[in-house]
Design an enzyme around this catalytic site. Structure first.
Site, PDB file in Angstrom:
ATOM      1  N   GLU A 193       0.842  -1.212   0.000  1.00 31.80           N
ATOM      2  CA  GLU A 193       0.000   0.000   0.000  1.00 31.80           C
ATOM      3  C   GLU A 193       0.870   1.252   0.000  1.00 31.80           C
ATOM      4  O   GLU A 193       0.868   2.051   0.944  1.00 31.80           O
ATOM      5  CB  GLU A 193      -0.941  -0.002   1.208  1.00 31.80           C
ATOM      6  CG  GLU A 193      -1.940  -1.144   1.171  1.00 31.80           C
ATOM      7  CD  GLU A 193      -2.991  -1.094   2.268  1.00 31.80           C
ATOM      8  OE1 GLU A 193      -2.732  -0.486   3.308  1.00 31.80           O
ATOM      9  OE2 GLU A 193      -4.076  -1.666   2.078  1.00 31.80           O
ATOM     10  N   GLU A 385      -5.221  -8.487  -0.902  1.00 34.64           N
ATOM     11  CA  GLU A 385      -5.907  -8.296   0.385  1.00 34.64           C
ATOM     12  C   GLU A 385      -7.380  -8.028   0.116  1.00 34.64           C
ATOM     13  O   GLU A 385      -7.716  -7.215  -0.750  1.00 34.64           O
ATOM     14  CB  GLU A 385      -5.354  -7.102   1.165  1.00 34.64           C
ATOM     15  CG  GLU A 385      -4.008  -7.315   1.786  1.00 34.64           C
ATOM     16  CD  GLU A 385      -3.571  -6.159   2.674  1.00 34.64           C
ATOM     17  OE1 GLU A 385      -4.437  -5.527   3.314  1.00 34.64           O
ATOM     18  OE2 GLU A 385      -2.364  -5.903   2.723  1.00 34.64           O
TER      19      GLU A 385
HETATM   20  C1  BG6 Z   1      -4.352  -3.020   4.843  1.00 34.56           C
HETATM   21  C2  BG6 Z   1      -2.974  -3.360   5.343  1.00 34.56           C
HETATM   22  O1  BG6 Z   1      -4.500  -1.644   4.829  1.00 34.56           O
HETATM   23  O2  BG6 Z   1      -5.462  -3.400   5.576  1.00 34.56           O
HETATM   24  C3  BG6 Z   1      -2.931  -4.478   6.382  1.00 34.56           C
HETATM   25  O3  BG6 Z   1      -2.098  -3.657   4.306  1.00 34.56           O
HETATM   26  C4  BG6 Z   1      -4.117  -4.346   7.301  1.00 34.56           C
HETATM   27  O4  BG6 Z   1      -1.697  -4.406   7.043  1.00 34.56           O
HETATM   28  C5  BG6 Z   1      -5.402  -4.472   6.507  1.00 34.56           C
HETATM   29  O5  BG6 Z   1      -4.121  -5.218   8.383  1.00 34.56           O
HETATM   30  C6  BG6 Z   1      -6.661  -4.426   7.318  1.00 34.56           C
HETATM   31  O6  BG6 Z   1      -6.665  -3.301   8.134  1.00 34.56           O
HETATM   32  P1  BG6 Z   1      -6.920  -3.408   9.695  1.00 34.56           P
HETATM   33  O7  BG6 Z   1      -6.695  -2.062  10.208  1.00 34.56           O
HETATM   34  O8  BG6 Z   1      -8.333  -3.864   9.827  1.00 34.56           O
HETATM   35  O9  BG6 Z   1      -5.960  -4.405  10.209  1.00 34.56           O
END
Ligand code: BG6
Length: 486
Positions: A193, A385
């Site tokens: 990101e 993701e």
């Molecule tokens: C992304 C990141 O923004 O979202 C991860 O690359 C992160 O590291 C994921 O864990 C989910 O976000 P969060 O804040 O719910 O853990």
């Protein structure tokens, strides 16, 4: 005969995605140095401002290092102790039939201060062990070089990526791991990101922003250093591992205009451009002209060295990866009913439901963004993701009925299939946090994404025992059927 692709291609890379700092623990074992994530203090929900607590001031760093914050907790130092549980965890991924597992190498495990003369052998050995364990089950590692883990030494010495010096530290680190793992890792990503720098410079680049006068100038200069470093890593990767693929990674924020008022549409287009700026540089190999005006109006002058533009042009990425959790709705009017999000803003979209953390759930938006990105770049896409952070309830018999998570994933995977039929070249899907881990934005444990439950609470109490949720069996079947059964 129809030329429309039906279903997921053979060899589609199904799996899950993680980051070292949210997973591994063992923050000071076997020679590891401190990284930016190790400095993040857990702040309970009621005390947080703006839903998260990840930016850090110089004063906080001093207090932490001098031991003044006695009661502070640092969940990312402990993760879920994958460092000592990796065999058990990988066996569970294998049981689900994973084809790929995304993880990051914690830079400070390899170069504890970021600029050490020699790498730390114990750190290198740990990842050798992990990759060997994955290959034992036929699981391909997909490795992120930098996932919010800038060695703290680089922050203290150079203010992180604000300094051009860090490019050399990073390429040395990249070269070290490419050489070491050239036979074990064929899929790489440079910066997780990369657009995070604009939201949280400390998270994205180990930059303590109160040390500088012109915040935006520093952010975009640090990004320039990351772009150059990313291209140089791409060059090195191709030279050292000719059969590897290396990509970039964006927090994709597909956005809609709030109304058909041209002012909303224009504002939305600008937001969208500023999100795609990062992939434009990585995939097209140059700064897009639309940024010139933004830079000028914000007094940003990027300092480039001779040869930088050629490097960006020459070493573009093989594929584009992104995270996708939600969409944004953009209004030209200030104020309005604001939506929560993973650090990005917008107004509420009345057509969408939201997660327990207020992230607006939009499966169709995933199809839209896959089409947008493929149209724009014509390069293979990888969703690295996606997922639902939710509270889970453990029943008396130990079972966890996470139908909400299954619903979320099912709907998103169905839209991926639609996008493939639309003609998109999608090569893989790693859902976020296949095993519960520490939240990036809130450092909570209770915000769970996993198919595998981990017994640990927000205060760090628990046995760390792993167990299978209902979604575990569901995802196993999805993979076995190559997405034909959802
Ligand atoms: C992304 C990141 O923004 O979202 C991860 O690359 C992160 O590291 C994921 O864990 C989910 O976000 P969060 O804040 O719910 O853990």
């Amino acid at each position: 005969m129809s030329t429309v692709k039906k279903g997921f291609p053979e060899g589609f890379l199904w799996g899950g995605a993680t980051a070292a700092n949210q997973l591994e623990g063992a923050y000071n074992e076997d020679g590891k140095g401190l990284s930016s994530a190790d400095m993040v203090v857990y702040v309970p929900k009621e005390k947080r401002t703006g839903g998260h607590a990840i930016e850090i001031t110089s004063e906080q760093i001093e207090k932490i290092l001098s031991g003044e914050l006695q009661d502070a907790r640092f969940p990312k130092r402990y993760g879920i102790d994958f460092y000592h549980h990796y065999k058990e965890d990988i066996a569970l991924f294998a049981e689900m039939g994973f084809k790929v597992f995304r993880l990051s190498i914690n830079w400070a495990r390899i170069f504890p201060n970021g600029d050490d003369a020699e790498p730390n052998e114990a750190g290198l050995q740990f990842y050798d062990n992990v990759f060997d364990e994955l290959h034992k089950y036929g699981i391909e590692p997909l490795v992120t070089l930098a996932h919010y883990e800038t060695p703290l030494g680089l922050t203290m010495k150079y203010n992180g990526w604000a300094s051009r010096e860090v490019i050399g530290c990073f390429t040395k680190y990249a070269e070290t791991v490419f050489r070491r793992y050239k036979d074990k890792v064929k899929y790489w990503l440079t910066f997780n990101e990369i657009n995070m720098m604009t939201i949280s410079p400390f998270t994205g680049g180990g930059v303590v922003i109160d040390r500088v006068d012109n915040k935006l100038q520093t952010i975009y200069q640090a990004l320039h250093h990351q772009f150059v470093a990313s291209s140089l890593a791409t060059k090195l990767c191709h030279e050292i591992i000719p059969d590897a693929k290396i990509g970039c990674m964006l927090a994709r924020m597909e956005s809609y205009a709030h109304t058909c008022n041209p002012e909303d549409v224009l504002k939305n287009q600008q937001e969208n451009q500023r999100n795609l700026f990062f992939t434009d540089v990585h995939a097209r190999g140059e700064y897009p002209t639309y940024m010139n005006r933004y830079f000028e109006e914000n007094n940003i002058v990027i300092q480039k060295e001779a040869g930088d533009d050629e490097i960006l042009k020459k070493y573009t990425v093989d594929y584009i990866s992104f995270s996708y959790y939600m969409t944004l709705t953009i209004s030209a009017e200030p104020g309005g009913d604001r939506a929560e999000g993973n650090l990005f803003g917008g107004v509420k979209n009345p057509y969408l439901k939201a997660s327990d953390w207020g992230w607006q759930i939009d499966p169709t938006g995933l199809r839209i963004t896959l089409n947008t990105m493929y149209d724009r770049y014509k390069k293979p896409l990888f969703i690295v993701e996606n997922g639902l952070g939710a509270y889970d309830k453990v029943e008396d018999d130990g079972s966890i009925h996470d139908t909400y998570r299954i619903d979320y994933l099912r709907q998103h995977i169905a839209q991926m299939k639609e996008a493939i039929a639309d003609g998109v070249d999608l090569i893989g899907y790693t859902s976020w946090g296949p095993i519960d881990l520490i939240s990036m934005s809130t450092s909570e444990m209770s915000k769970r994404y996993g198919f595998i439950y981990v017994d640990q609470d927000d205060e760090g109490n628990g046995t760390l025992e792993r167990s299978r949720k209902d979604s575990f069996f569901w995802y196993k079947n999805v993979i076995a059927a190559n997405g034909e059964e959802l």
